[in-house]
Write a protein that holds these residues in place. Structure first.
Motif, PDB file in Angstrom:
ATOM      1  N   ILE A   9       0.886  -1.193   0.066  1.00  0.00           N
ATOM      2  CA  ILE A   9       0.149   0.076  -0.090  1.00  0.00           C
ATOM      3  C   ILE A   9       0.800   1.237   0.242  1.00  0.00           C
ATOM      4  N   ALA A  10       2.004   1.162   0.825  1.00  0.00           N
ATOM      5  CA  ALA A  10       2.896   2.367   0.910  1.00  0.00           C
ATOM      6  C   ALA A  10       3.408   2.747  -0.515  1.00  0.00           C
TER       7      ALA A  10
ATOM      8  N   LYS B  25      -2.732   2.418 -12.773  1.00  0.00           N
ATOM      9  CA  LYS B  25      -2.530   1.132 -12.089  1.00  0.00           C
ATOM     10  C   LYS B  25      -2.314   1.231 -10.716  1.00  0.00           C
ATOM     11  N   ALA B  26      -1.381   1.951 -10.358  1.00  0.00           N
ATOM     12  CA  ALA B  26      -1.071   2.027  -8.881  1.00  0.00           C
ATOM     13  C   ALA B  26      -2.430   2.698  -8.223  1.00  0.00           C
ATOM     14  N   ARG B  27      -3.011   3.510  -8.586  1.00  0.00           N
ATOM     15  CA  ARG B  27      -4.267   4.071  -8.103  1.00  0.00           C
ATOM     16  C   ARG B  27      -5.396   2.880  -7.982  1.00  0.00           C
TER      17      ARG B  27
ATOM     18  N   GLY C  23      -9.845  -0.567  -0.115  1.00  0.00           N
ATOM     19  CA  GLY C  23     -11.355  -0.504  -0.236  1.00  0.00           C
ATOM     20  C   GLY C  23     -12.040   0.719  -0.433  1.00  0.00           C
ATOM     21  N   LYS C  24     -11.031   1.965  -0.787  1.00  0.00           N
ATOM     22  CA  LYS C  24     -11.305   3.364  -0.844  1.00  0.00           C
ATOM     23  C   LYS C  24     -11.290   3.735  -2.313  1.00  0.00           C
ATOM     24  N   LYS C  25     -11.797   4.710  -2.615  1.00  0.00           N
ATOM     25  CA  LYS C  25     -11.583   5.284  -3.868  1.00  0.00           C
ATOM     26  C   LYS C  25     -10.865   6.566  -3.789  1.00  0.00           C
TER      27      LYS C  25
END
Length: 504
Positions: A474-475, A487-489, A497-499
């Protein structure tokens, strides 16, 4: 993988097999007499006297006329040889002149300077000084480009046959200098001086100034340069001016530097004219005058200064104080590149690669990238590696690509670190090694390389080469996403689980 890197902007958009295509910076290309009709529009869509068409024709005419002025000075027999090249027949207008002038450089390189009355020897062909040196009987080389093994043999033979000829002792010195045999080179230069060869004063000064084979000694350099300057050797006048400008071995004096640069320029020294241009551009000892600076750059380029030729090429590419013209940029890149200037070789390779000012020619691009790579230009190593990986302009050779990526990667070049990691992760061109791939992804990611940051996130998420860590994945995805990596986004959204919001 990281994409092809342009010489003018090395921080080009990077891509990976997962990340789309990079866009290249484009310049106007004056390719034929129909250029304006093809790009602006043909009647009745656009009338010939429309403002857009008139402006385009004016730009085209300027490029054509400037190139024609240069071409008009080329001897008729060389013009004929270059017109006869098959590939020049497919173009007309300014684009064809750019090609003809590039051909001219090759033709002239095979001919000795006329009117000397002296026979041209193998020593002259292999060890003459490059640029517009009036005492050289052959076009010559930058010292770094001398084939020193052949040149030493040829010049030793020439000097043995004509022991009173100072130029052979001088060129033997250059050959030994190129081979790193500095003490032998110094002895040859001293012999040349004794035989009346004033150019050797410059080389003796450089040995002292740069500390080749000995400790750097500015006082000794000043002494040699002053002797050469008094003898009218323009290179010594130019280098002595540089010492006065910096205050190395002498009391700093901008006024003295200007006076020496002007003396050297009066003796036809192109580098001195280039340095005068810099003085006017930077308002160093004179009032800032961009127009005068450009005028000096033009004079310096015409006198054979590779630095000035590259300066003009860059300016024509950007339209900085001169007509914006990719074709003219190619002309000057070619002149500087053929004198061994690595930055010009890099940019000329990029021009052939992307078709800037001429038609794309991958083989030519690869040739110039290779020359720049040999001089340590990491962007050239990177681009040449891409060619070997793709089989573009050279035989496909993934192992050669890995070798070139590794050279640039070990020099800290993040695009090549990224591509090397991809090759190792896939086992392409080298045995698959995810642990080493992880190392290179980390090094590039720590330089804020978004492609490497994304791939490092993948490695942490999947546990490739390291224990899986959602937190670390995640980091790294977050760092790449912050730089616009799509693609990282998406990966970040999936794991959190967030946008996350797209960057504007």
């Amino acid at each position: 993988m990281a994409g092809r890197i342009g010489g003018a902007a090395l921080a080009a958009t990077l891509v990976t097999v997962l990340a789309g295509q990079a866009s290249a910076e484009m310049f106007p290309i004056y390719r034929s007499d129909d250029y304006c009709l093809d790009t602006v529009g043909r009647p009745p869509k656009v009338m010939l006297d429309s403002p857009e068409m008139v402006a385009c024709f004016n730009r085209e005419s300027t490029a054509y006329v400037e190139l024609n002025d240069i071409w008009a000075k080329v001897p008729d027999d060389i013009q004929g040889a270059c017109y006869a090249e098959g590939r020049t027949k497919v173009e007309t207008g300014a684009g064809s002149y750019a090609r003809h002038l590039a051909c001219t450089q090759r033709e002239i390189a095979d001919r000795s300077r006329p009117g000397t009355g002296m026979p041209v020897t193998d020593c002259d062909r292999l060890a003459s000084r490059n640029g517009s040196d009036p005492l050289s009987l052959a076009p010559g080389f930058a010292m770094a480009d001398i084939d020193h093994a052949k040149a030493i043999s040829a010049c030793e033979q020439a000097l043995a046959e004509r022991p009173k000829e100072g130029r052979f002792a001088y060129m033997l010195g250059r050959s030994l200098d190129a081979a790193g045999q500095y003490e032998k080179a110094r002895q040859s230069y001293l012999q040349a001086v004794d035989l009346g060869e004033k150019r050797a004063f410059l080389n003796l000064g450089i040995l002292s100034e740069e500390g080749r084979g000995v400790e750097a000694d500015f006082a000794a350099a000043v002494a040699w340069y002053k002797k050469g300057a008094d003898a009218g050797e323009s290179g010594c006048q130019n280098n002595l001016a540089g010492l006065y400008l910096r205050g190395d071995g002498v009391e700093q004096s901008v006024e003295q530097a200007l006076a020496l640069y002007r003396q050297a320029f009066e003796h036809g020294d192109g580098e001195a004219a280039y340095n005068l241009g810099g003085m006017y551009e930077q308002a160093n000892g004179v009032a800032a005058d961009p127009a005068t600076a450009v005028d000096y750059y033009r004079k310096a380029a015409a006198a054979g200064s590779a630095n000035a030729q590259y300066e003009l090429a860059q300016r024509h590419a950007k339209g900085d104080g001169v007509e914006k013209s990719a074709a003219l940029a190619v002309v000057w890149y070619t002149k500087a590149a053929q004198q061994g200037l690595g930055s010009a070789q890099m940019d000329l390779g990029y021009a052939y690669d992307e078709g800037l000012g001429l038609s794309p020619e991958p083989a030519e691009a690869a040739k110039w990238y290779a020359k720049a790579a040999d001089k340590g230009y990491n962007a050239a190593r990177h681009n040449l590696a891409l060619f070997y990986a793709e089989g573009k302009g050279v035989p496909k050779d993934p192992a050669k690509a890995v070798s070139l990526y590794r050279q640039a990667a070990e020099d800290g070049y993040s695009p090549s670190q990224t591509n090397l990691a991809v090759q190792l992760a896939d086992g392409t061109g080298a045995p698959k090694d995810e642990v080493e791939a992880l190392k290179w992804f980390k090094l590039a990611a720590e330089q804020d390389e978004p492609v490497a940051q994304f791939n490092l996130g993948v490695f942490y998420e999947d546990g490739r080469g390291i224990r899986a860590s959602k937190k670390d994945a995640i980091a790294w995805y977050r760092k790449a996403a912050a730089q616009g990596h799509e693609k990282a986004r998406l990966a970040l959204d999936r794991l959190t689980g967030k946008k996350t919001r797209k960057k504007a």
